[in-house]
Design a protein around this motif. Structure first.
Motif, PDB file in Angstrom:
ATOM      1  N   ASP A 794       1.027  -1.091  -0.026  1.00 25.26           N
ATOM      2  CA  ASP A 794      -0.132  -0.131   0.082  1.00 25.26           C
ATOM      3  C   ASP A 794       1.070   1.306  -0.229  1.00 25.26           C
ATOM      4  O   ASP A 794       0.658   2.010  -0.249  1.00 25.26           O
ATOM      5  N   LYS A 795       1.683   1.329   0.476  1.00 27.68           N
ATOM      6  CA  LYS A 795       2.796   2.195   0.784  1.00 27.68           C
ATOM      7  C   LYS A 795       3.514   2.524  -0.938  1.00 27.68           C
ATOM      8  O   LYS A 795       3.684   4.004  -0.570  1.00 27.68           O
ATOM      9  N   VAL A 796       4.029   1.581  -1.380  1.00 30.57           N
ATOM     10  CA  VAL A 796       4.645   1.370  -2.292  1.00 30.57           C
ATOM     11  C   VAL A 796       3.608   2.340  -3.591  1.00 30.57           C
ATOM     12  O   VAL A 796       3.969   3.301  -3.777  1.00 30.57           O
ATOM     13  N   HIS A 797       2.664   1.759  -3.081  1.00 22.98           N
ATOM     14  CA  HIS A 797       1.258   2.526  -4.265  1.00 22.98           C
ATOM     15  C   HIS A 797       1.183   4.128  -3.748  1.00 22.98           C
ATOM     16  O   HIS A 797       1.292   4.898  -5.117  1.00 22.98           O
ATOM     17  N   GLU A 798       1.371   4.315  -3.328  1.00 21.11           N
ATOM     18  CA  GLU A 798       0.753   5.735  -2.188  1.00 21.11           C
ATOM     19  C   GLU A 798       1.879   7.123  -2.595  1.00 21.11           C
ATOM     20  O   GLU A 798       2.033   7.353  -3.322  1.00 21.11           O
TER      21      GLU A 798
END
Length: 835
Positions: A794-798
């Motif tokens: 999720d952090k990578v996407h953000e």
């Protein structure tokens, strides 16, 4: 194969931070001295010399037959190149015997100025393999200083394969991080270790967190603070391994330290070359410890033994361990000693917490039973009475360790070696005398070490001797009166026809003038070629191309790889801890179809015998390889030449190549890199200066990351989570646990391993350069890298979404930074780019 080295090929190289240290080195047997001047050296806090002193320094050293090497072992920023040129020209003029250089851009510039001026590759170049040596050979380096992490077997292998003189450190402080690869000072305080401003973060206390929990460590808190290197007993093995220069660390140490250590290694080298035993006595080792010691270790010279590398209970010099407190009396301390002590010695009582003030001072009196000790007390039970105002005995407790911190008698003896009116060394002189009645007395004076010869003849003619003629004994007595000079008459040839004489004053004049002229000959600098250059003549004002900027992503887990692919990232770099994890990443990216590329990260360090790592990478046929040291770059370039039919991946020269100026950028691009990444030492202005004179279309900028602070051979997993000594017996705790080092502020810095069992300590706080995205785009940069460490999918996407929005101009770089700061509990920092 045994490597044979003659006496003249074994060099003892001593440090000098000021004139007293330089005199101490010369007086105690150094063959060469290394020193720095004001700015461009890796000991910015040392006293250092000035550029104007160079002629005087070199004249002094050469007079004694000692070489002088100037340390130029830092990165040179773009706006400093012209100032660096001036220093190089001053070195050439003064006859400096070599400059010790880190920056390959500076090497390139030196070669433009002078094709024959000697250059030595600094340990800051992080050269640890024969391939690394081969890479620098075309640039005319005549010597390389290997990393402190190389063991003797590797040193021998490198020396035999690369055929270049090797210099190694044999004594002094050890950097826990590979030299040239420590970014801690830069990250935390803007004081770059690559600029001589190391803040010694390795000497600070840390808590060890294992899987998120603090591990109780007792009084062990200095988890990254190594003992000091002492290889005195290893001198014979090092000589046989092919080491040609033995380097002593210590340009910030005292002249007594320089005198002590230099004299010990001089004696050891000479004893070995004379066929005598070298094993140091206990007294010699105590004296070495007395001048400066955090405890002694062989470092990695005898192979890896993590448990012997550091003590962990103190980070500073302690001197000689004397023993322990048995009982605290009203006016004295009863001690059980294992080493000698005497009145006037400085001692300290170690209560186990070096962060607090410790009780200590000078020994006032010693009593053994009812007997007062007048001389030195060797060992055993003794009552120590301290100076009246030195200690508070209520703060001393039984069991406290006792250290001898100073020895005035030893210091006095050491100072006497260089605080003298007499010359530090004398050299053999050969004199030839000839003449006949009615002719001048003809004399030839030869410095037998240098071969310099001076011809002198008398102003008065030779006469018939009425009393005592000038026979050989007479001339030996008169011409041998060279006391107070550099010379001592060793050989005399007399070819006089008849019983002849000239006035004594003529003999004195001839002797005085000849000796002065021979001394002057010694002081003359060697002549090097020097060309006038324009520093930026080879720099081009590249016209930025209007290219669409793209993001590349470096992943350290498969979860991150899949997340990056879901975001449509075109190039993904896999930087996994173990090479066995690479095939899965390659397969995933290949399965994503056209438009996706996989890059694999090579190790940051390349040691002998690790070439298989590169072969395994090539077998996976990646689109690119992140190349992180010159040895790896050379290995990949050689592989391409050996297998021209095989498609080679793009070679991306990563940040650890320390590219800080346009000359270094051009060198690596010309050497074979398809892309280069600027050094992490650069701030925004220095990056701008570099980019304005470099080909930015081939430049990749890391725009967000966790800074890799320490990169070290020292493994905290092995040292503190196992009973083993190295990877062969540690049980691989790194495969089961996650370790972080918690600093005094409360931040936990992750520690990761690689296939070479090396550790990298990453900064807990992310760094973002998002505010400068548009500025770099305007300068022609089209490729920007985000590096992930422990981030979730999720952090990578953000993060990727935010940067894409910024690159498209829909949000500002400031908004990226503020958003990340708001959503990440640790926050991010603008990092080194803002300074």
């Amino acid at each position: 194969m045994s490597v044979h080295i003659d006496r003249q090929e074994v060099e003892l190289l001593a440090p000098a931070g000021d004139w007293e240290c330089m005199r101490a080195a010369v007086a105690n047997g150094a063959d060469a001295v290394y020193f720095g001047v004001e700015k461009f050296n890796a000991r910015a806090r040392a006293n250092n010399f000035t550029m104007d002193e160079l002629p005087e320094i070199m004249a002094f050293l050469h007079m004694y037959g000692v070489k002088g090497f100037l340390t130029f072992n830092i990165l040179v920023f773009e706006n400093e190149l012209d100032e660096a040129r001036q220093l190089v020209e001053a070195c050439v003029d003064a006859g400096v015997d070599a400059v010790i250089v880190q920056d390959l851009g500076l090497v390139r510039m030196i070669r433009e100025i002078s094709p024959d001026f000697p250059i030595h590759g600094s340990t800051q170049m992080t050269i640890t393999s024969a391939e690394g040596v081969e890479f620098i050979k075309p640039y005319g380096l005549s010597r390389v200083v290997l990393g402190r992490e190389n063991n003797m077997k590797q040193i021998r292998t490198i020396g035999e394969a690369a055929v270049m003189p090797l210099e190694i450190f044999v004594h002094g402080a050890i950097c826990v991080s590979y030299s040239g690869q420590c970014l801690t000072s830069e990250m935390w305080g803007g004081r770059s270790a690559n600029r001589g401003e190391c803040a010694q973060a390795c000497r600070l206390p840390y808590d060890m967190e294992v899987d998120g929990e603090v591990k109780p460590m007792g009084d062990v808190a200095y988890l990254l603070s190594p003992k000091d290197l002492a290889a005195l007993e290893l001198v014979p093995e090092l000589i046989e391994a092919g080491v040609s220069s033995f380097k002593i660390e210590g340009r910030m140490k005292s002249p007594e330290y320089v005198a002590n250590v230099t004299s010990k290694y001089r004696a050891a080298i000479d004893r070995h070359l004379e066929g005598k035993p070298v094993e140091p006595t206990m007294e010699e080792m105590r004296e070495l410890e007395q001048s400066f010691s955090r405890g002694f270790t062989h470092g990695f010279l005898k192979g890896t033994n993590h448990r012997k590398l550091l003590d962990g209970t103190y980070p500073k010099s302690r001197g000689v361990f004397l023993g322990r407190v048995k009982e605290v009396l009203k006016d004295a301390v009863l001690c059980e000693l294992i080493g000698p002590v005497k009145r006037g010695d400085g001692i300290v009582f170690d209560a186990g917490d070096p962060t607090k003030n410790e009780e200590g001072g000078r020994v006032y009196d010693l009593w053994c039973g009812e007997q007062k000790i007048e001389g030195e007390f060797p060992e055993g039970m003794v009552r120590i009475i301290m100076g009246r105002n030195d200690v508070d005995v209520t703060k001393i407790h039984p069991g406290n360790r006792i250290w001898k911190t100073s020895d005035l008698k030893l210091d006095k003896r050491l100072r006497q070696t260089f605080e003298t009116e007499k010359p530090y060394r004398v050299f053999p002189l050969a004199v030839r005398v000839a003449g006949s009645l009615g002719e001048p007395l003809r004399t030839w004076w030869t410095d037998m070490e240098t071969g310099n010869c001076i011809y002198k003849e008398s102003e008065l003619l030779l006469e018939q001797a009425m009393k005592r003629p000038m026979d050989e004994a007479f001339l030996e007595e008169q011409l041998g009166r060279t006391g107070g000079t550099l010379f001592e008459l060793e050989k005399l040839e007399v070819h006089l026809k008849g019983e002849l004489i000239v006035p004594m004053r003529e003999l004195n004049r001839l002797r005085r003038e000849a000796v002065e002229e021979l001394e002057d000959e010694r002081r003359k600098p060697p002549a090097y070629t020097k060309r006038s250059i324009r520093v930026y003549a080879d720099a081009h004002q590249y016209k930025p191309q209007a290219l669409k900027p793209e993001l590349t992503v470096l992943c350290r887990s498969m979860e991150q790889v899949h997340a990056a692919l879901e975001c449509g990232i075109g190039r993904i770099y896999a930087d996994f801890e173990f090479i066995k994890q690479f095939p899965e990443a390659v397969e995933a990216v290949r399965a994503a179809g056209p438009g996706h590329e996989i890059g694999l990260a090579a190790p940051r360090i390349h040691m002998p015998g690790e070439g298989g790592y590169f072969r395994n990478i090539l077998r996976l046929k990646p689109d690119a390889v992140l190349v992180r040291n010159t040895g790896a770059l050379q290995a990949f370039l050689e592989s391409g030449k050996e297998n021209p039919a095989e498609p080679m991946p793009e070679l991306v020269g990563d940040y650890s190549l320390n590219i800080a100026n346009h000359k270094a950028a051009a060198l690596f691009l010309e050497a074979g890199c398809s892309w280069i990444v600027p050094s992490y030492d650069l701030n925004i202005q220095q990056m701008t200066d570099l980019m304005e004179r470099s080909d930015t279309s081939r430049m990749e900028v890391v725009i967000q990351q966790h800074m890799p602070m320490f990169h070290t051979e020292h493994c905290v997993y092995c040292t503190f989570l196992s009973e083993g000594t190295d990877y062969t017996n540690c049980g691989r705790p790194c495969e089961e646990h996650r370790v972080s080092l918690k600093d005094r502020v409360g931040f936990s810095h992750p520690v990761r391993v690689d296939d070479g069992c090396r550790n990298t300590v990453y900064n807990a706080i992310e760094q973002s350069g998002a505010e400068y995205l548009q500025h770099f785009i305007d300068l022609g940069v089209s490729r920007f890298r985000i590096e992930f460490l422990e981030e979730s999918a999720d952090k990578v996407h953000e993060v990727i979404k935010l940067y894409r929005e910024a690159m498209a101009g829909r949000i500002s770089g400031t908004q990226v930074w503020k958003t990340l700061k708001a959503t990440n509990q640790l926050g991010v920092t603008r990092g080194q780019l803002t300074r």
